[in-house]
Design a protein around this motif. Structure first.
Motif, PDB file in Angstrom:
ATOM      1  N   LYS A 294     -15.308  -3.963 -52.279  1.00 47.83           N
ATOM      2  CA  LYS A 294     -16.393  -3.076 -51.876  1.00 47.83           C
ATOM      3  C   LYS A 294     -17.353  -3.773 -50.920  1.00 47.83           C
ATOM      4  CE  LYS A 294     -16.489  -0.070 -55.980  1.00 47.83           C
ATOM      5  NZ  LYS A 294     -17.322   0.402 -57.114  1.00 47.83           N
ATOM      6  N   ASP A 295     -18.143  -2.960 -50.231  1.00 50.18           N
ATOM      7  CA  ASP A 295     -19.153  -3.494 -49.334  1.00 50.18           C
ATOM      8  C   ASP A 295     -20.146  -4.352 -50.117  1.00 50.18           C
ATOM      9  OD1 ASP A 295     -20.481  -3.142 -46.508  1.00 50.18           O
ATOM     10  OD2 ASP A 295     -22.101  -2.931 -47.970  1.00 50.18           O
ATOM     11  N   VAL A 296     -20.660  -5.392 -49.465  1.00 49.98           N
ATOM     12  CA  VAL A 296     -21.529  -6.328 -50.162  1.00 49.98           C
ATOM     13  C   VAL A 296     -22.801  -5.676 -50.689  1.00 49.98           C
ATOM     14  CG1 VAL A 296     -20.668  -8.381 -49.001  1.00 49.98           C
ATOM     15  CG2 VAL A 296     -22.489  -7.039 -47.932  1.00 49.98           C
ATOM     16  N   THR A 297     -23.280  -4.649 -50.000  1.00 47.86           N
ATOM     17  CA  THR A 297     -24.483  -3.970 -50.489  1.00 47.86           C
ATOM     18  C   THR A 297     -24.196  -3.239 -51.788  1.00 47.86           C
ATOM     19  OG1 THR A 297     -23.974  -2.033 -49.116  1.00 47.86           O
ATOM     20  CG2 THR A 297     -25.441  -3.708 -48.178  1.00 47.86           C
ATOM     21  N   VAL A 298     -22.983  -2.700 -51.905  1.00 50.97           N
ATOM     22  CA  VAL A 298     -22.592  -2.017 -53.141  1.00 50.97           C
ATOM     23  C   VAL A 298     -22.451  -3.029 -54.279  1.00 50.97           C
ATOM     24  CG1 VAL A 298     -20.830  -0.594 -54.248  1.00 50.97           C
ATOM     25  CG2 VAL A 298     -21.422  -0.204 -51.843  1.00 50.97           C
ATOM     26  N   ILE A 299     -21.870  -4.179 -53.962  1.00 55.37           N
ATOM     27  CA  ILE A 299     -21.716  -5.224 -54.973  1.00 55.37           C
ATOM     28  C   ILE A 299     -23.073  -5.719 -55.451  1.00 55.37           C
ATOM     29  CG2 ILE A 299     -20.888  -7.578 -55.368  1.00 55.37           C
ATOM     30  CD1 ILE A 299     -18.543  -6.962 -53.525  1.00 55.37           C
ATOM     31  N   ALA A 300     -24.002  -5.883 -54.516  1.00 54.30           N
ATOM     32  CA  ALA A 300     -25.351  -6.320 -54.891  1.00 54.30           C
ATOM     33  C   ALA A 300     -26.001  -5.318 -55.839  1.00 54.30           C
ATOM     34  CB  ALA A 300     -26.205  -6.510 -53.639  1.00 54.30           C
ATOM     35  N   GLU A 301     -25.774  -4.037 -55.579  1.00 51.56           N
ATOM     36  CA  GLU A 301     -26.329  -3.002 -56.472  1.00 51.56           C
ATOM     37  C   GLU A 301     -25.673  -3.071 -57.846  1.00 51.56           C
ATOM     38  OE1 GLU A 301     -28.729  -0.247 -57.921  1.00 51.56           O
ATOM     39  OE2 GLU A 301     -28.918  -1.136 -55.927  1.00 51.56           O
ATOM     40  N   SER A 302     -24.384  -3.378 -57.876  1.00 53.03           N
ATOM     41  CA  SER A 302     -23.686  -3.520 -59.152  1.00 53.03           C
ATOM     42  C   SER A 302     -24.268  -4.675 -59.965  1.00 53.03           C
ATOM     43  CB  SER A 302     -22.190  -3.750 -58.920  1.00 53.03           C
ATOM     44  OG  SER A 302     -21.591  -2.606 -58.360  1.00 53.03           O
ATOM     45  N   ILE A 303     -24.640  -5.750 -59.268  1.00 46.31           N
ATOM     46  CA  ILE A 303     -25.250  -6.883 -59.962  1.00 46.31           C
ATOM     47  C   ILE A 303     -26.582  -6.473 -60.572  1.00 46.31           C
ATOM     48  CG2 ILE A 303     -26.197  -9.204 -59.681  1.00 46.31           C
ATOM     49  CD1 ILE A 303     -24.126  -9.686 -57.512  1.00 46.31           C
ATOM     50  N   ARG A 304     -27.341  -5.666 -59.830  1.00 48.14           N
ATOM     51  CA  ARG A 304     -28.613  -5.178 -60.375  1.00 48.14           C
ATOM     52  C   ARG A 304     -28.376  -4.311 -61.610  1.00 48.14           C
ATOM     53  NH1 ARG A 304     -29.367  -4.546 -54.742  1.00 48.14           N
ATOM     54  NH2 ARG A 304     -30.869  -6.074 -53.910  1.00 48.14           N
ATOM     55  N   THR A 305     -27.315  -3.509 -61.557  1.00 45.22           N
ATOM     56  CA  THR A 305     -26.962  -2.696 -62.726  1.00 45.22           C
ATOM     57  C   THR A 305     -26.623  -3.585 -63.915  1.00 45.22           C
ATOM     58  OG1 THR A 305     -26.093  -0.907 -61.327  1.00 45.22           O
ATOM     59  CG2 THR A 305     -25.359  -0.950 -63.625  1.00 45.22           C
ATOM     60  N   ASP A 321     -18.727  -9.846 -63.057  1.00 46.28           N
ATOM     61  CA  ASP A 321     -17.499 -10.372 -62.472  1.00 46.28           C
ATOM     62  C   ASP A 321     -17.019  -9.458 -61.353  1.00 46.28           C
ATOM     63  OD1 ASP A 321     -15.276 -12.014 -62.139  1.00 46.28           O
ATOM     64  OD2 ASP A 321     -14.075 -10.880 -63.563  1.00 46.28           O
ATOM     65  N   LEU A 322     -16.339 -10.043 -60.380  1.00 50.80           N
ATOM     66  CA  LEU A 322     -15.657  -9.282 -59.342  1.00 50.80           C
ATOM     67  C   LEU A 322     -14.168  -9.351 -59.612  1.00 50.80           C
ATOM     68  CD1 LEU A 322     -17.642 -10.449 -56.193  1.00 50.80           C
ATOM     69  CD2 LEU A 322     -17.741  -8.214 -57.288  1.00 50.80           C
ATOM     70  N   VAL A 323     -13.513  -8.183 -59.606  1.00 42.28           N
ATOM     71  CA  VAL A 323     -12.111  -8.132 -59.989  1.00 42.28           C
ATOM     72  C   VAL A 323     -11.277  -7.430 -58.931  1.00 42.28           C
ATOM     73  CG1 VAL A 323     -12.720  -8.081 -62.430  1.00 42.28           C
ATOM     74  CG2 VAL A 323     -12.352  -5.930 -61.233  1.00 42.28           C
ATOM     75  N   THR A 324     -10.002  -7.378 -59.160  1.00 42.38           N
ATOM     76  CA  THR A 324      -8.922  -6.708 -58.450  1.00 42.38           C
ATOM     77  C   THR A 324      -8.231  -7.679 -57.493  1.00 42.38           C
ATOM     78  OG1 THR A 324      -8.224  -4.582 -57.505  1.00 42.38           O
ATOM     79  CG2 THR A 324      -9.992  -5.729 -56.366  1.00 42.38           C
ATOM     80  N   HIS A 325      -7.219  -7.172 -56.802  1.00 43.68           N
ATOM     81  CA  HIS A 325      -6.345  -7.976 -55.953  1.00 43.68           C
ATOM     82  C   HIS A 325      -7.146  -8.634 -54.833  1.00 43.68           C
ATOM     83  CE1 HIS A 325      -2.721  -9.392 -54.282  1.00 43.68           C
ATOM     84  NE2 HIS A 325      -2.499  -8.435 -53.405  1.00 43.68           N
ATOM     85  N   ALA A 326      -7.015  -9.953 -54.696  1.00 44.90           N
ATOM     86  CA  ALA A 326      -7.747 -10.671 -53.641  1.00 44.90           C
ATOM     87  C   ALA A 326      -6.914 -10.749 -52.381  1.00 44.90           C
ATOM     88  CB  ALA A 326      -8.101 -12.078 -54.116  1.00 44.90           C
ATOM     89  N   ASP A 327      -7.536 -10.472 -51.251  1.00 43.28           N
ATOM     90  CA  ASP A 327      -6.850 -10.644 -49.974  1.00 43.28           C
ATOM     91  C   ASP A 327      -7.873 -11.074 -48.931  1.00 43.28           C
ATOM     92  OD1 ASP A 327      -8.245  -8.367 -49.205  1.00 43.28           O
ATOM     93  OD2 ASP A 327      -6.580  -7.038 -49.692  1.00 43.28           O
ATOM     94  N   LEU A 328      -7.462 -11.137 -47.682  1.00 45.24           N
ATOM     95  CA  LEU A 328      -8.348 -11.635 -46.624  1.00 45.24           C
ATOM     96  C   LEU A 328      -9.590 -10.768 -46.440  1.00 45.24           C
ATOM     97  CD1 LEU A 328      -5.755 -12.690 -43.910  1.00 45.24           C
ATOM     98  CD2 LEU A 328      -7.238 -14.193 -45.243  1.00 45.24           C
ATOM     99  N   ARG A 329      -9.516  -9.503 -46.841  1.00 47.21           N
ATOM    100  CA  ARG A 329     -10.647  -8.600 -46.660  1.00 47.21           C
ATOM    101  C   ARG A 329     -11.600  -8.634 -47.832  1.00 47.21           C
ATOM    102  NH1 ARG A 329      -6.947  -3.516 -46.289  1.00 47.21           N
ATOM    103  NH2 ARG A 329      -6.042  -4.762 -47.957  1.00 47.21           N
ATOM    104  N   SER A 330     -11.287  -9.389 -48.859  1.00 46.68           N
ATOM    105  CA  SER A 330     -12.075  -9.266 -50.082  1.00 46.68           C
ATOM    106  C   SER A 330     -12.630 -10.578 -50.594  1.00 46.68           C
ATOM    107  CB  SER A 330     -11.206  -8.632 -51.173  1.00 46.68           C
ATOM    108  OG  SER A 330     -10.099  -9.454 -51.472  1.00 46.68           O
ATOM    109  N   GLN A 331     -12.814 -11.552 -49.701  1.00 48.26           N
ATOM    110  CA  GLN A 331     -13.494 -12.755 -50.134  1.00 48.26           C
ATOM    111  C   GLN A 331     -14.941 -12.422 -50.484  1.00 48.26           C
ATOM    112  OE1 GLN A 331     -13.048 -15.826 -47.240  1.00 48.26           O
ATOM    113  NE2 GLN A 331     -10.816 -15.766 -47.272  1.00 48.26           N
ATOM    114  N   ILE A 332     -15.516 -13.209 -51.337  1.00 56.07           N
ATOM    115  CA  ILE A 332     -16.840 -12.891 -51.850  1.00 56.07           C
ATOM    116  C   ILE A 332     -17.905 -12.920 -50.755  1.00 56.07           C
ATOM    117  CG2 ILE A 332     -18.586 -13.559 -53.539  1.00 56.07           C
ATOM    118  CD1 ILE A 332     -16.393 -14.721 -55.236  1.00 56.07           C
ATOM    119  N   LYS A 333     -17.729 -13.777 -49.732  1.00 56.75           N
ATOM    120  CA  LYS A 333     -18.650 -13.843 -48.599  1.00 56.75           C
ATOM    121  C   LYS A 333     -20.094 -14.076 -49.040  1.00 56.75           C
ATOM    122  CE  LYS A 333     -15.737 -10.631 -46.006  1.00 56.75           C
ATOM    123  NZ  LYS A 333     -15.649  -9.326 -45.362  1.00 56.75           N
ATOM    124  N   ILE A 334     -20.284 -15.094 -49.840  1.00 56.60           N
ATOM    125  CA  ILE A 334     -21.617 -15.304 -50.387  1.00 56.60           C
ATOM    126  C   ILE A 334     -22.631 -15.670 -49.314  1.00 56.60           C
ATOM    127  CG2 ILE A 334     -20.716 -16.042 -52.597  1.00 56.60           C
ATOM    128  CD1 ILE A 334     -21.346 -18.897 -51.802  1.00 56.60           C
TER     129      ILE A 334
END
Length: 501
Positions: A294-305, A321-334
């Motif tokens: 998911k987009d990082v803004t969505v992930i940030a909102e999930s963390i707030r939840t 936690d962040l889950v599901t299949h990891a690929d080049l498009r889904s690195q955490i990009k911290i």
């Protein structure tokens, strides 16, 4: 002996050579013994000192293990070297496996909410409940929904049919139920042919979650599912569970939907009910999860939840936690995410790494993760491995999941074998056992003990893994101490049974 002439020099040289060789062999022998002892102490569980009873149990266990290993060397049939779908029936015949089923395994720390209850229960119990409907998408994928009256047809799905009526139309109900079961798991007789690569098996894996979601998210089933999950793991001598949960909306027959708070509260209530009749069971905790793609803004909102849930349910919600299949498009990009900081309590970050995109391990460490999910590529990163060891950050090893999802074919070659040999902190878990046709933790413990650990893994390894599962849980120290006392009593009884029966 007097040697005083040139004619005697060959004898002298021979004598000196014999003495030197004898000394050299002795020195080598001493060094070899020292190295073997050092390696033994370095192994996971190596420093543990066993009691007399434990030594007796270990001798019995290793006798059975060595016998199975020797038989495998003759027949070349060794379950950990085979795909689990083809090896399962062989594992179930193993006397070592029967002992591992008896063993108190502590906690299961890496589980996903919709993959932990045997699918046979979903088919034989849940799909037979009143008001269960079935439909098929344009791609032929099954969906289920409980409703009254029958839901309207939508663009995404064909006409909804009451499953009770559908079964009346089929000629062979048993065959139909078996077909449901095949659609609810990855199990197949020819996995190498059906699942040609990671993308294929992951596609089917995700389809299963989509298929069974409508069954599990029905409120009455959801409550029973949570209870059943604890029952199945308790029967496998697991006394505590940490579940990664997406907390998707749960619905009622009327169509009403419940939010995340309702789900967490239900987890809490059902766990309390289970503990009432199983007082040794410690309970469950939730690790709120979201999709890493998911987009990082969505992930940030999930963390707030997750933070909000942690504040309202501090004894139930353990982390994020962040889950599901990891690929080049889904690195955490911290680097581009402004990660919210917890307020009013610590929020533990977990990390599930599933493929060769192993940079996620480094990202997880930078996020101060307290456990590394899978950590399949950790051995390739010596600095990260050293850092995780220094900070006492364990990896969560799920052998069967790693094999079925095509990360490793022969579990003797699992990368964690090298980490186990040096005593790196780790725990054994089962990820989504129901998807693989497994149950509880025993199958994964067998694969780790017989395959990954090799001939050197013994009772010390098993004991350390069980204790690690308590030590690295998110329980409070007082709760861990209570847990350890309960586990120790069960362990002592287990040891007595293995040593004497």
């Amino acid at each position: 002996m007097l040697v005083d002439g040139p004619s005697e020099w060959p004898a002298l040289r021979f004598l000196l050579l014999a003495v030197a060789m004898s000394f050299f062999r002795s020195a080598v022998s001493i060094d070899e013994a020292h190295l073997l002892l050092k390696e033994k102490m370095m192994r996971l569980g190596g420093p543990l000192v066993l009691t007399t009873k434990e030594e007796q149990a270990n001798e019995r266990l290793m006798m059975l293990k060595i016998a199975e290993m020797k038989e495998a060397m003759k027949t070349l049939i060794f379950p950990p070297s085979m795909h689990f779908f083809q090896a399962k029936h062989l594992i179930e015949r193993s006397q070592v496996f029967n002992i591992l089923k008896m063993m108190p395994k502590g906690a299961a720390l890496h589980l996903h909410d919709t993959g932990i209850v045997t699918m046979d229960w979903l088919v034989r119990n849940v799909t037979y409940r009143p008001h269960c409907h079935i439909c098929f998408t344009s791609k032929g994928i099954m969906q289920f929904r409980f409703a009254h009256p029958t839901p309207r047809t939508s663009e995404k799905c064909s006409k909804w049919i009451l499953l009770e009526d559908y079964r009346k139309r089929v000629q062979n109900v048993t065959e139909f139920d078996d077909s449901l079961l095949r659609n609810f798991t990855l199990v197949t007789q020819h996995p190498e042919v059906i699942y040609t690569n990671q993308n294929v098996v992951w596609s089917k894996f995700q389809t299963i979650f989509f298929t069974i979601s409508g069954l599990i998210r029905y409120a009455p089933v959801f409550r029973d599912y949570v209870f059943r999950s604890m029952q199945e793991f308790y029967e496998d001598n697991v006394l505590y569970m940490e579940i990664r949960a997406r907390l998707l909306p749960v619905y009622e027959l009327s169509g009403e939907h419940h939010d995340e708070e309702w789900s967490v509260k239900t987890y809490q209530e059902v766990a309390q009910k289970f503990v009432e009749t199983h007082p040794e069971f410690i309970g469950i905790k939730i690790i709120y999860s979201d999709d890493r793609s998911k987009d990082v803004t969505v992930i940030a909102e999930s963390i707030r939840t997750a933070m909000g849930l942690r504040t309202k349910f501090p004894t139930v919600v353990a982390g994020f936690d962040l889950v599901t299949h990891a690929d080049l498009r889904s690195q955490i990009k911290i680097k581009i995410v402004s990660w919210p900081q917890p307020s009013g309590g610590r929020l533990d970050y977990r990390h599930w790494q599933g493929t060769s995109i192993d940079k996620n391990i480094l990202d997880a460490l930078m996020l101060n993760t307290t456990r590394i999910g899978h950590g399949f590529a950790l051995s390739k990163h010596p600095a990260a491995r050293a850092y995780s060891w220094e900070k006492d950050i364990p990896i969560e090893v799920c052998p069967i999941s790693n094999q079925v999802l095509k990360l490793v074919s022969d579990l003797r070659n699992h990368p964690v074998a090298a980490l186990m040999a040096i005593g790196h902190p780790m725990v054994i878990s089962s990820d989504d056992p129901a998807m693989f046709g497994a149950k509880g933790l025993s199958y994964d413990f067998y694969e780790a003990f017989m395959g990954i650990g090799g001939m050197k893994a013994d009772l010390r390894t098993l004991k350390q893994l069980a204790m690690n599962s308590i030590r690295y849980s998110t329980l409070l120290e007082t709760e861990k101490n209570t847990f350890m006392e309960i586990w120790k009593k069960r362990w002592d009884k287990f040891i007595a049974d293995v040593a004497t029966k």
